[in-house]
Design a protein around this motif. Structure first.
Motif, PDB file in Angstrom:
ATOM      1  N   THR A 331      49.124  41.215  53.128  1.00  0.00           N
ATOM      2  CA  THR A 331      49.003  41.170  51.666  1.00  0.00           C
ATOM      3  C   THR A 331      47.526  41.260  51.268  1.00  0.00           C
ATOM      4  N   THR A 335      45.688  44.321  49.331  1.00  0.00           N
ATOM      5  CA  THR A 335      45.043  43.984  48.053  1.00  0.00           C
ATOM      6  C   THR A 335      43.607  44.489  48.040  1.00  0.00           C
ATOM      7  N   GLY A 338      43.333  48.019  47.358  1.00  0.00           N
ATOM      8  CA  GLY A 338      43.828  48.435  46.052  1.00  0.00           C
ATOM      9  C   GLY A 338      45.273  48.869  46.053  1.00  0.00           C
ATOM     10  N   GLN A 339      45.987  48.579  47.133  1.00  0.00           N
ATOM     11  CA  GLN A 339      47.397  48.988  47.255  1.00  0.00           C
ATOM     12  C   GLN A 339      48.281  47.802  46.853  1.00  0.00           C
ATOM     13  N   TRP A 340      48.321  47.534  45.559  1.00  0.00           N
ATOM     14  CA  TRP A 340      48.936  46.308  45.066  1.00  0.00           C
ATOM     15  C   TRP A 340      50.443  46.255  45.282  1.00  0.00           C
ATOM     16  N   ASP A 341      51.124  47.393  45.136  1.00  0.00           N
ATOM     17  CA  ASP A 341      52.582  47.390  45.335  1.00  0.00           C
ATOM     18  C   ASP A 341      52.928  47.051  46.789  1.00  0.00           C
ATOM     19  N   ALA A 343      51.028  45.389  48.816  1.00  0.00           N
ATOM     20  CA  ALA A 343      50.651  43.989  49.019  1.00  0.00           C
ATOM     21  C   ALA A 343      51.773  43.064  48.566  1.00  0.00           C
ATOM     22  N   ARG A 368      49.342  34.410  46.284  1.00  0.00           N
ATOM     23  CA  ARG A 368      48.950  35.815  46.365  1.00  0.00           C
ATOM     24  C   ARG A 368      49.845  36.693  45.503  1.00  0.00           C
ATOM     25  N   LEU A 372      48.801  39.065  42.249  1.00  0.00           N
ATOM     26  CA  LEU A 372      49.179  40.479  42.134  1.00  0.00           C
ATOM     27  C   LEU A 372      49.875  40.745  40.804  1.00  0.00           C
ATOM     28  N   LEU A 375      47.098  40.827  38.243  1.00  0.00           N
ATOM     29  CA  LEU A 375      46.297  42.053  38.352  1.00  0.00           C
ATOM     30  C   LEU A 375      47.015  43.250  37.740  1.00  0.00           C
ATOM     31  N   ARG A 376      48.347  43.235  37.810  1.00  0.00           N
ATOM     32  CA  ARG A 376      49.122  44.352  37.253  1.00  0.00           C
ATOM     33  C   ARG A 376      49.507  44.123  35.796  1.00  0.00           C
TER      34      ARG A 376
END
Length: 451
Positions: A331, A335, A338-341, A343, A368, A372, A375-376
């Motif tokens: 995760t 993160t 930058g690959q939030w999905d 993560a 975490r 996320l 952040l989204r």
């Protein structure tokens, strides 16, 4: 009839006589230059206990195994038990912990088919399988009973393994005081034997360093690591040396020496990379990746590769908690990339692996996942997850680990502009680390006015 009773001189003598008569042999036929016919008569009447060498000679002449003369068990049943024990131990090494536990259980249900050393191996294996299945509460009494066995000599390899495992189990249960007590008593026992520092010291010491670290006793952990490293370099196996460097890395981290911690853990990984213990190598890769992500100049792509390699091995040989730790670090890697999905997928996997009971790792995964969401732009979901993590964290006993999670929670609250919640989390982190809030004189004034 138990193993001891079946091996008594009377029972052994009767089996020899019955088998001799069945074969149509006389006592003289069993005699040799070393074994007289009159001695055969004394053995058959139970008045003499034959030595292992005599039993082996008589077994050859009677067409059976010495074990059959000792126990009366069918040779096929004895061989099946030996093969099952070997299979169970192999299954345990290969991470098939459920199958190993079942086989050890079946063997222990018929203990008279095993000689004392094999019975000891089966009990050790049962404890190991229970621990790897995260059934630590069931493993502990098995290990405690083993360590009470008079036949388990202090300082022997089996005694050392049982002591290390028991200390580790109590540590993983959160009872650091008892874990450390067991480790310290084991080291004192080894010292009392009057031997130089041995490989056993290295194994016990490495486990003790980890418990000191988790208790926040960094000075003792550092001193013990400094004592063991030169000994491990001189006398230890590659795996033993790797274990010491691994735990020395934790100590360096506790002292704020992140670069040294990463270097020590990298060295441990090099030393243990050829080890056939896939779990140890996977956990080291996980630790190296975690330290990489924490460094001043992280390389999340390298960390991600290490974690994916570790995850494949842990899926086969690791516990659910170890797999969850890998998912949590994945995760973090995604993160940072930058690959939030991706993560979020790993954070949810970690929570799924930890659904069987309360674990600090579940708090870590939930925090975490909450960040996320934030952040989204999914504010409501993020705040709900943070409040859930806060409620869950309150149920854990104060420790270095809970202080770390409170600090992380506070950082997330702070990063997203929630100063009140962040301050409360930081206060809890200080309390968990052994620094309670200072006395507030305003409370006394308020009580005086109320009076």
């Amino acid at each position: 009839m138990d193993h001891v009773a079946s091996a008594s001189p009377i029972h052994v003598g009767k089996r020899i006589r019955d088998l001799r008569v069945k074969r149509g042999l006389k006592q003289q036929d069993l005699a040799s230059s070393d074994i007289s016919a009159s001695y055969i008569s004394l053995i058959e009447s139970g008045k003499r206990a034959p030595s292992d060498a005599v039993l082996a000679t008589l077994a050859r002449k009677l067409g059976c195994s010495p074990d059959h003369l000792k126990t009366g068990h069918d040779d096929h049943a004895l061989e099946d038990a030996r093969l099952k024990l070997a299979f169970a131990e192999m299954a345990l090494r290969n991470g098939d912990n459920g199958a190993a536990l079942q086989s050890f259980g079946e063997l222990l249900a018929k203990p008279d088919l095993l000689d004392p050393p094999a019975l000891l191996r089966a009990r050790m294996g049962q404890a190991g399988a229970l621990e790897k299945l995260d059934r630590i509460e069931a493993a502990i009494p098995v290990l405690e009973e083993l360590l009470k066995e008079p036949a388990l000599a202090a300082g022997s390899d089996e005694w050392c393994r049982a002591s290390v495992a028991l200390s580790r189990c109590y540590r993983n249960m959160g009872d650091l005081a008892l874990s450390i007590d067991i480790g310290e008593r084991a080291l004192a026992t080894l010292d009392a034997l009057g031997l130089d520092i041995t490989v056993d010291h290295i194994q016990v010491g490495a486990t003790l360093i980890a418990s000191y670290y988790l208790r926040g006793d960094f000075t003792r952990a550092h001193l013990l690591a400094q004592k063991l490293i030169p000994v491990a370099e001189q006398h230890g196996s590659r795996a033993g040396r790797g274990s010491v460097y691994w735990n020395a890395g934790l100590v360096a981290l506790s002292r704020g020496q992140l670069r040294e911690a990463l270097a020590l853990t990298e060295r441990a990984l090099v030393l243990m990379s050829d080890d056939d213990n896939l779990r140890h190598v996977a956990m080291l890769k996980l630790n190296v990746a975690w330290l990489e992500l924490m460094s001043d100049h992280p390389d999340p792509a390298r960390a991600k590769q290490l974690l994916e390699d570790a995850g494949q091995s842990l899926a086969e040989v690791g516990t659910a908690v170890e797999q969850a730790k890998c998912e949590i670090s994945l995760t973090d890697a995604h993160t940072q990339l930058g690959q939030w999905d991706d993560a979020a997928v790993h954070a949810r996997r970690a929570l799924g692996l930890l659904s069987s009971g309360p674990r600090l790792e579940a708090v870590a995964a939930r925090v975490r996942l909450a960040e996320l969401h934030l952040l989204r732009g999914e504010t409501e979901e993020g705040l709900q997850s943070l409040h859930a993590a806060t409620r869950q964290l309150r149920h854990f006993t104060p420790s270095y680990e809970t202080a770390h999670e409170w600090r992380h929670l506070g950082d997330v609250w702070k990063r997203h502009g929630r100063a009140k919640e962040a301050l409360e989390a930081y206060d809890q982190a200080l309390v968990a680390s052994g620094m309670p809030m200072s006395y507030d004189p305003a409370r006394s004034l308020a009580r005086q006015h109320q009076g």
